[in-house]
Design a protein around this motif. Sequence first.
Motif, PDB file in Angstrom:
ATOM      1  N   ILE A  39       5.993  93.703  93.185  1.00  0.00           N
ATOM      2  CA  ILE A  39       4.897  94.446  92.562  1.00  0.00           C
ATOM      3  C   ILE A  39       5.453  95.595  91.711  1.00  0.00           C
ATOM      4  CG2 ILE A  39       2.950  96.005  93.049  1.00  0.00           C
ATOM      5  CD1 ILE A  39       2.097  93.195  93.563  1.00  0.00           C
ATOM      6  N   ARG A  40       6.544  96.185  92.173  1.00  0.00           N
ATOM      7  CA  ARG A  40       7.160  97.288  91.423  1.00  0.00           C
ATOM      8  C   ARG A  40       7.736  96.738  90.123  1.00  0.00           C
ATOM      9  NH1 ARG A  40       9.027 101.763  95.349  1.00  0.00           N
ATOM     10  NH2 ARG A  40      10.205 102.464  93.538  1.00  0.00           N
ATOM     11  N   SER A  41       7.330  97.324  89.011  1.00  0.00           N
ATOM     12  CA  SER A  41       7.769  96.866  87.697  1.00  0.00           C
ATOM     13  C   SER A  41       8.330  98.025  86.901  1.00  0.00           C
ATOM     14  CB  SER A  41       6.593  96.259  86.927  1.00  0.00           C
ATOM     15  OG  SER A  41       6.106  95.108  87.566  1.00  0.00           O
ATOM     16  N   ARG A  42       8.960  97.711  85.816  1.00  0.00           N
ATOM     17  CA  ARG A  42       9.447  98.707  84.865  1.00  0.00           C
ATOM     18  C   ARG A  42       9.238  98.137  83.472  1.00  0.00           C
ATOM     19  NH1 ARG A  42      15.967  97.778  85.542  1.00  0.00           N
ATOM     20  NH2 ARG A  42      16.044  96.093  84.044  1.00  0.00           N
ATOM     21  N   THR A  43       9.275  98.984  82.465  1.00  0.00           N
ATOM     22  CA  THR A  43       9.163  98.509  81.095  1.00  0.00           C
ATOM     23  C   THR A  43      10.531  98.603  80.435  1.00  0.00           C
ATOM     24  OG1 THR A  43       8.413 100.697  80.359  1.00  0.00           O
ATOM     25  CG2 THR A  43       6.713  99.050  80.834  1.00  0.00           C
ATOM     26  N   VAL A  44      10.833  97.599  79.627  1.00  0.00           N
ATOM     27  CA  VAL A  44      12.102  97.532  78.915  1.00  0.00           C
ATOM     28  C   VAL A  44      11.838  97.138  77.464  1.00  0.00           C
ATOM     29  CG1 VAL A  44      13.427  96.924  80.986  1.00  0.00           C
ATOM     30  CG2 VAL A  44      12.514  95.112  79.526  1.00  0.00           C
ATOM     31  N   VAL A  45      12.801  97.412  76.611  1.00  0.00           N
ATOM     32  CA  VAL A  45      12.734  97.009  75.209  1.00  0.00           C
ATOM     33  C   VAL A  45      13.547  95.722  75.062  1.00  0.00           C
ATOM     34  CG1 VAL A  45      13.310  97.651  72.839  1.00  0.00           C
ATOM     35  CG2 VAL A  45      12.483  99.396  74.435  1.00  0.00           C
ATOM     36  N   MET A  46      12.932  94.728  74.447  1.00  0.00           N
ATOM     37  CA  MET A  46      13.570  93.420  74.253  1.00  0.00           C
ATOM     38  C   MET A  46      13.505  93.037  72.785  1.00  0.00           C
ATOM     39  SD  MET A  46      14.380  92.082  77.316  1.00  0.00           S
ATOM     40  CE  MET A  46      14.518  90.343  76.927  1.00  0.00           C
ATOM     41  N   ASP A  47      14.476  92.277  72.337  1.00  0.00           N
ATOM     42  CA  ASP A  47      14.421  91.608  71.042  1.00  0.00           C
ATOM     43  C   ASP A  47      14.244  90.123  71.306  1.00  0.00           C
ATOM     44  OD1 ASP A  47      14.745  93.835  69.455  1.00  0.00           O
ATOM     45  OD2 ASP A  47      16.849  93.446  68.984  1.00  0.00           O
ATOM     46  N   PHE A  48      13.348  89.486  70.573  1.00  0.00           N
ATOM     47  CA  PHE A  48      13.177  88.046  70.635  1.00  0.00           C
ATOM     48  C   PHE A  48      13.461  87.500  69.247  1.00  0.00           C
ATOM     49  CE2 PHE A  48      10.733  89.559  74.185  1.00  0.00           C
ATOM     50  CZ  PHE A  48      10.986  88.620  75.173  1.00  0.00           C
ATOM     51  N   THR A  49      14.456  86.658  69.138  1.00  0.00           N
ATOM     52  CA  THR A  49      14.831  86.067  67.863  1.00  0.00           C
ATOM     53  C   THR A  49      14.364  84.623  67.850  1.00  0.00           C
ATOM     54  OG1 THR A  49      16.795  87.472  67.775  1.00  0.00           O
ATOM     55  CG2 THR A  49      16.775  85.548  66.337  1.00  0.00           C
ATOM     56  N   VAL A  50      13.622  84.269  66.801  1.00  0.00           N
ATOM     57  CA  VAL A  50      13.140  82.894  66.643  1.00  0.00           C
ATOM     58  C   VAL A  50      13.885  82.282  65.463  1.00  0.00           C
ATOM     59  CG1 VAL A  50      11.144  81.437  66.163  1.00  0.00           C
ATOM     60  CG2 VAL A  50      10.846  83.561  67.453  1.00  0.00           C
ATOM     61  N   ARG A  51      14.501  81.146  65.691  1.00  0.00           N
ATOM     62  CA  ARG A  51      15.188  80.439  64.613  1.00  0.00           C
ATOM     63  C   ARG A  51      14.348  79.227  64.243  1.00  0.00           C
ATOM     64  NH1 ARG A  51      21.468  79.997  64.451  1.00  0.00           N
ATOM     65  NH2 ARG A  51      20.962  82.198  64.324  1.00  0.00           N
ATOM     66  N   MET A  52      14.075  79.089  62.939  1.00  0.00           N
ATOM     67  CA  MET A  52      13.263  77.963  62.495  1.00  0.00           C
ATOM     68  C   MET A  52      13.624  77.581  61.076  1.00  0.00           C
ATOM     69  SD  MET A  52       9.678  80.120  62.282  1.00  0.00           S
ATOM     70  CE  MET A  52       8.633  78.752  61.966  1.00  0.00           C
ATOM     71  N   VAL A  53      13.259  76.397  60.683  1.00  0.00           N
ATOM     72  CA  VAL A  53      13.492  75.906  59.330  1.00  0.00           C
ATOM     73  C   VAL A  53      12.192  76.052  58.552  1.00  0.00           C
ATOM     74  CG1 VAL A  53      14.079  73.883  57.931  1.00  0.00           C
ATOM     75  CG2 VAL A  53      15.238  74.282  60.118  1.00  0.00           C
ATOM     76  N   ILE A  54      12.286  76.682  57.384  1.00  0.00           N
ATOM     77  CA  ILE A  54      11.121  76.837  56.509  1.00  0.00           C
ATOM     78  C   ILE A  54      11.528  76.455  55.092  1.00  0.00           C
ATOM     79  CG2 ILE A  54      10.132  78.671  57.933  1.00  0.00           C
ATOM     80  CD1 ILE A  54      11.067  80.646  55.727  1.00  0.00           C
ATOM     81  N   ASN A  55      10.551  76.296  54.234  1.00  0.00           N
ATOM     82  CA  ASN A  55      10.873  75.996  52.843  1.00  0.00           C
ATOM     83  C   ASN A  55      10.684  77.250  51.987  1.00  0.00           C
ATOM     84  OD1 ASN A  55       7.967  75.599  53.243  1.00  0.00           O
ATOM     85  ND2 ASN A  55       7.971  75.086  51.060  1.00  0.00           N
ATOM     86  N   VAL A  56      11.566  77.403  51.003  1.00  0.00           N
ATOM     87  CA  VAL A  56      11.503  78.511  50.044  1.00  0.00           C
ATOM     88  C   VAL A  56      11.826  77.951  48.667  1.00  0.00           C
ATOM     89  CG1 VAL A  56      12.162  80.256  51.761  1.00  0.00           C
ATOM     90  CG2 VAL A  56      13.932  79.176  50.367  1.00  0.00           C
TER      91      VAL A  56
END
Length: 121
Positions: A39-56
């Motif tokens: 039940i005891r929680s803490r808050t943290v800072v995270m980075d989430f990197t998404v890799r994907m293919v797109i058209n340009v």
Amino acid sequence: MKREDWIVTEYAARPAGKPDRCFYCHSLIGESHTSECVIRSRTVVMDFTVRMVINVPEHWKDEDIEFRYNKGSWCADNLIEMIVRGEGGCLCPHVEATFIREATPEDEEKWGLVRVDDLQS
């Protein structure tokens, strides 16, 4: 960010457990949850990197592409639609999560997603 007081409330009781105590650490309502209680929680800072293919456009240089998605008029909210539209289901193979640091009160205020002091115990 951590908080000091994790007093057991009725929130921690579960139908499969005793009604006067935390289902997980077994501390009585009104006492503190044990230090190992889930039940005891803490808050943290995270980075989430998404890799994907797109058209340009073919003639765009690297800096043109980065400008479009970092400083141009494109809204990052569009990424949600791009991901949902994608085929193949689960994003797990395409996302990397990285722990950055413990959150600060300023982080909690800036993001407004979760505040450790507002979590139920």
